[in-house]
Scaffold this motif. Sequence first.
Motif, PDB file in Angstrom:
ATOM      1  N   ALA A 261       0.653  -1.084   0.029  1.00 19.98           N
ATOM      2  CA  ALA A 261      -0.084  -0.059  -0.065  1.00 19.98           C
ATOM      3  C   ALA A 261       0.701   1.274   0.008  1.00 19.98           C
ATOM      4  N   ALA A 262       2.090   0.965   0.384  1.00 20.34           N
ATOM      5  CA  ALA A 262       2.854   2.573   0.386  1.00 20.34           C
ATOM      6  C   ALA A 262       2.900   3.134  -1.099  1.00 20.34           C
ATOM      7  N   THR A 263       2.479   4.336  -0.959  1.00 20.93           N
ATOM      8  CA  THR A 263       2.184   5.083  -2.255  1.00 20.93           C
ATOM      9  C   THR A 263       3.478   5.749  -2.630  1.00 20.93           C
ATOM     10  N   VAL A 264       3.977   5.586  -3.724  1.00 25.98           N
ATOM     11  CA  VAL A 264       5.337   6.613  -4.319  1.00 25.98           C
ATOM     12  C   VAL A 264       4.804   7.606  -5.341  1.00 25.98           C
ATOM     13  N   ILE A 265       5.084   8.566  -5.005  1.00 26.91           N
ATOM     14  CA  ILE A 265       4.705   9.683  -5.940  1.00 26.91           C
ATOM     15  C   ILE A 265       6.063  10.211  -6.242  1.00 26.91           C
ATOM     16  N   VAL A 266       6.716  10.398  -7.405  1.00 28.03           N
ATOM     17  CA  VAL A 266       8.054  10.872  -7.727  1.00 28.03           C
ATOM     18  C   VAL A 266       7.798  11.956  -8.536  1.00 28.03           C
TER      19      VAL A 266
ATOM     20  N   TRP B   7      -5.825  -0.922  -3.964  1.00 26.80           N
ATOM     21  CA  TRP B   7      -5.404   0.223  -4.276  1.00 26.80           C
ATOM     22  C   TRP B   7      -5.154   0.290  -5.844  1.00 26.80           C
ATOM     23  N   PRO B   8      -5.182   1.757  -6.119  1.00 23.85           N
ATOM     24  CA  PRO B   8      -4.618   1.690  -7.789  1.00 23.85           C
ATOM     25  C   PRO B   8      -3.265   1.105  -7.810  1.00 23.85           C
ATOM     26  N   ILE B   9      -3.092   0.305  -8.911  1.00 22.61           N
ATOM     27  CA  ILE B   9      -1.498  -0.122  -9.282  1.00 22.61           C
ATOM     28  C   ILE B   9      -0.656   1.256  -9.463  1.00 22.61           C
ATOM     29  N   GLY B  10      -1.052   2.300  -9.977  1.00 27.13           N
ATOM     30  CA  GLY B  10      -0.295   3.405 -10.248  1.00 27.13           C
ATOM     31  C   GLY B  10      -0.031   4.137  -9.036  1.00 27.13           C
ATOM     32  N   ASN B  11      -0.598   3.703  -7.805  1.00 30.59           N
ATOM     33  CA  ASN B  11      -0.650   4.379  -6.586  1.00 30.59           C
ATOM     34  C   ASN B  11       0.377   3.393  -5.614  1.00 30.59           C
ATOM     35  N   SER B  12       0.938   2.411  -6.342  1.00 30.42           N
ATOM     36  CA  SER B  12       1.822   1.361  -5.580  1.00 30.42           C
ATOM     37  C   SER B  12       3.106   1.640  -5.840  1.00 30.42           C
ATOM     38  N   PRO B  13       4.220   1.282  -5.161  1.00 32.59           N
ATOM     39  CA  PRO B  13       5.634   1.288  -5.524  1.00 32.59           C
ATOM     40  C   PRO B  13       5.978   0.172  -6.645  1.00 32.59           C
TER      41      PRO B  13
ATOM     42  N   GLU C  68      16.576   4.571  -6.944  1.00 32.77           N
ATOM     43  CA  GLU C  68      15.751   4.850  -5.954  1.00 32.77           C
ATOM     44  C   GLU C  68      14.801   5.789  -6.589  1.00 32.77           C
ATOM     45  N   ALA C  69      13.488   5.540  -6.168  1.00 34.84           N
ATOM     46  CA  ALA C  69      12.403   6.363  -6.552  1.00 34.84           C
ATOM     47  C   ALA C  69      11.941   7.099  -5.279  1.00 34.84           C
TER      48      ALA C  69
ATOM     49  N   TYR D 134       4.935   9.749   1.721  1.00 34.98           N
ATOM     50  CA  TYR D 134       4.662   8.573   0.665  1.00 34.98           C
ATOM     51  C   TYR D 134       5.919   7.562   0.509  1.00 34.98           C
ATOM     52  N   GLY D 135       7.009   7.714   1.336  1.00 34.37           N
ATOM     53  CA  GLY D 135       8.073   6.634   1.470  1.00 34.37           C
ATOM     54  C   GLY D 135       8.966   6.723   0.073  1.00 34.37           C
ATOM     55  N   ARG D 136       9.529   5.581   0.039  1.00 32.14           N
ATOM     56  CA  ARG D 136      10.356   5.537  -0.848  1.00 32.14           C
ATOM     57  C   ARG D 136      10.592   3.969  -1.486  1.00 32.14           C
ATOM     58  N   ILE D 137      10.960   3.652  -2.647  1.00 31.99           N
ATOM     59  CA  ILE D 137      11.285   2.226  -2.965  1.00 31.99           C
ATOM     60  C   ILE D 137      12.726   2.369  -3.585  1.00 31.99           C
ATOM     61  N   THR D 138      13.501   0.919  -3.413  1.00 33.02           N
ATOM     62  CA  THR D 138      14.784   1.051  -4.123  1.00 33.02           C
ATOM     63  C   THR D 138      14.912  -0.232  -4.704  1.00 33.02           C
ATOM     64  N   LEU D 139      14.970  -0.492  -6.171  1.00 35.31           N
ATOM     65  CA  LEU D 139      15.157  -1.440  -6.906  1.00 35.31           C
ATOM     66  C   LEU D 139      16.726  -1.798  -6.885  1.00 35.31           C
ATOM     67  N   VAL D 140      16.935  -3.244  -6.692  1.00 39.12           N
ATOM     68  CA  VAL D 140      18.381  -3.689  -6.790  1.00 39.12           C
ATOM     69  C   VAL D 140      18.628  -4.706  -7.823  1.00 39.12           C
ATOM     70  N   PHE D 141      19.727  -4.378  -8.698  1.00 36.52           N
ATOM     71  CA  PHE D 141      19.955  -5.245  -9.789  1.00 36.52           C
ATOM     72  C   PHE D 141      21.424  -5.834  -9.610  1.00 36.52           C
ATOM     73  N   ALA D 142      21.839  -7.094 -10.400  1.00 29.12           N
ATOM     74  CA  ALA D 142      23.059  -7.293 -10.353  1.00 29.12           C
ATOM     75  C   ALA D 142      23.481  -7.444 -11.838  1.00 29.12           C
TER      76      ALA D 142
END
Length: 204
Positions: A10-15, A98-104, A133-134, A142-150
Amino acid sequence: MSKFLLPLAAATVIVAPVATAQTNPDLAAVQRHLSGVESMTAAFSQTDRNNQVLTGTLTLKKPGKIRFQYQKGVPLLIVGDGKALTFIDYSVRQVQRWPIGNSPLGVLLDPKRDITRFAKIVPSNAPGVVSVEAYDPSRPQYGRITLVFARQANAPAGLMLQGWVALDSQGNRTTIRLTDQKFNVPVDDAAFRWTDPRRQGRAG
């Protein structure tokens, strides 16, 4: 709803757009990876700030479809059907959407989203790791999200999605780690159906 799952579901990320004269090459590679992945399956582990761990399987299909099937004995399910992200707690017969667009998770599920406009590379001392990071500093609630890739040559765009970290405004952290990732595999739309506990026999 379980606080353990809140940052994930549910944490919304609006960037806000990030002004750059030239796109970072790693960020451009992440964009190519996300654009090139139409479907994915993986095993996942989910860890909260108290180090409680749940495991399960992840199924993803663009646009907008995702399923977190938790381990046996955990009466929880998260499903995205292309429009909404739904959290189901079968133990209390509760359903929240929740709308998918309002989810990280929208970063992973929207094939038209250009992350080079709103995300940034997080510096790392590990040359084989790329973190993105977004976050909108004007809306810290709204918090933040960080994607991690190798870096991995045989993965889409040379990057293997390892997982992500979602952090809400209260500092609650949820970490998702992926293993056994398979990209662009056939995924039936039936994988994103679910049984509504509020009405026996009703499916989403």
